[in-house]
Motif scaffolding. Structure first.
Motif, PDB file in Angstrom:
ATOM      1  N   GLU A  77       0.827  -1.198   0.000  1.00  0.00           N
ATOM      2  CA  GLU A  77       0.000   0.000   0.000  1.00  0.00           C
ATOM      3  C   GLU A  77       0.870   1.259   0.000  1.00  0.00           C
ATOM      4  OE1 GLU A  77      -3.181   1.791   3.055  1.00  0.00           O
ATOM      5  OE2 GLU A  77      -3.528  -0.275   2.432  1.00  0.00           O
ATOM      6  N   THR A  78       2.004   1.194   0.682  1.00  0.00           N
ATOM      7  CA  THR A  78       2.922   2.334   0.716  1.00  0.00           C
ATOM      8  C   THR A  78       3.446   2.637  -0.674  1.00  0.00           C
ATOM      9  OG1 THR A  78       3.583   1.788   2.955  1.00  0.00           O
ATOM     10  CG2 THR A  78       5.068   3.205   1.711  1.00  0.00           C
ATOM     11  N   ASN A  79       3.806   1.604  -1.398  1.00  0.00           N
ATOM     12  CA  ASN A  79       4.299   1.821  -2.759  1.00  0.00           C
ATOM     13  C   ASN A  79       3.218   2.393  -3.657  1.00  0.00           C
ATOM     14  OD1 ASN A  79       6.853   0.971  -2.146  1.00  0.00           O
ATOM     15  ND2 ASN A  79       6.498  -1.137  -2.787  1.00  0.00           N
ATOM     16  N   ILE A  80       1.986   1.970  -3.444  1.00  0.00           N
ATOM     17  CA  ILE A  80       0.883   2.500  -4.236  1.00  0.00           C
ATOM     18  C   ILE A  80       0.712   3.989  -3.972  1.00  0.00           C
ATOM     19  CG2 ILE A  80      -1.622   2.438  -4.570  1.00  0.00           C
ATOM     20  CD1 ILE A  80      -1.441  -0.599  -3.962  1.00  0.00           C
ATOM     21  N   MET A  81       0.761   4.347  -2.699  1.00  0.00           N
ATOM     22  CA  MET A  81       0.622   5.768  -2.336  1.00  0.00           C
ATOM     23  C   MET A  81       1.781   6.584  -2.908  1.00  0.00           C
ATOM     24  SD  MET A  81      -1.226   7.925  -0.806  1.00  0.00           S
ATOM     25  CE  MET A  81      -1.309   9.381   0.183  1.00  0.00           C
ATOM     26  N   ALA A  82       3.003   6.057  -2.781  1.00  0.00           N
ATOM     27  CA  ALA A  82       4.176   6.770  -3.308  1.00  0.00           C
ATOM     28  C   ALA A  82       4.057   6.955  -4.814  1.00  0.00           C
ATOM     29  CB  ALA A  82       5.449   6.013  -2.960  1.00  0.00           C
ATOM     30  N   ARG A  83       3.572   5.936  -5.479  1.00  0.00           N
ATOM     31  CA  ARG A  83       3.405   6.028  -6.933  1.00  0.00           C
ATOM     32  C   ARG A  83       2.399   7.123  -7.294  1.00  0.00           C
ATOM     33  NH1 ARG A  83       1.131   1.427 -10.974  1.00  0.00           N
ATOM     34  NH2 ARG A  83       1.517   2.564 -12.878  1.00  0.00           N
ATOM     35  N   GLU A  84       1.309   7.179  -6.552  1.00  0.00           N
ATOM     36  CA  GLU A  84       0.299   8.209  -6.812  1.00  0.00           C
ATOM     37  C   GLU A  84       0.882   9.607  -6.607  1.00  0.00           C
ATOM     38  OE1 GLU A  84      -3.079   7.352  -4.387  1.00  0.00           O
ATOM     39  OE2 GLU A  84      -3.500   5.484  -5.432  1.00  0.00           O
TER      40      GLU A  84
END
Length: 147
Positions: A77-84
């Protein structure tokens, strides 16, 4: 990629910067910041490329949508947020994007960033403020919350 906003263009710019650095290695002053010297060189190469493109009215660096490599799928989920966040940062105007990436991602101080971009520190502060405001607005819209 901070300057170009695209992975393929960033790779090409990195190669051009490495070649230029090797050619100009005798101009580097030992004991100074190699990373800043390389960034300034990369920025100048990028600006020259943009100017050439404007004159030629064609794409360079072999910029082609088909050449773009899809971003890796984040596993947490952290990577998803960082990507966004990075996607939203890439949508910022170039001056804000480059300034924000140097300060937020690379960790340079406002003074160091101002020195690398050859702008006053106050301009760095105003670009960071504008970038923060834009990103906060976009994140609020995406999540439906107030910051």
């Amino acid at each position: 990629m901070a300057l170009t906003g695209q992975r393929a263009l960033g790779d090409d710019l990195a190669q051009m910067t490495c070649l230029r650095a090797l050619e100009k290695a005798d101009q580097f002053t030992p004991g100074t910041h190699l990373d800043r010297w390389l960034f300034v060189m990369a920025r100048r190469l990028w600006l020259n490329e943009l100017r050439r493109d404007a004159i030629r009215q064609t794409e360079s660096f072999s910029a082609n949508a088909d050449d773009q490599h899809p971003a890796e799928i984040p596993s947490t989920e952290t990577n998803i947020m960082a990507r966004e966040v990075f996607q939203k940062m890439n949508a910022l105007p170039e001056a804000q994007r480059v300034t924000a990436l140097l300060v937020f991602v690379e960790g340079y101080t406002y003074a160091e960033t101002a020195d690398m971009l050859d702008i006053p520190p106050g301009t760095v502060m105003s670009r960071i403020s504008a970038a923060r405001k834009t990103l906060a607005t976009q994140m609020e819209a995406a999540t439906g919350t107030d910051a």
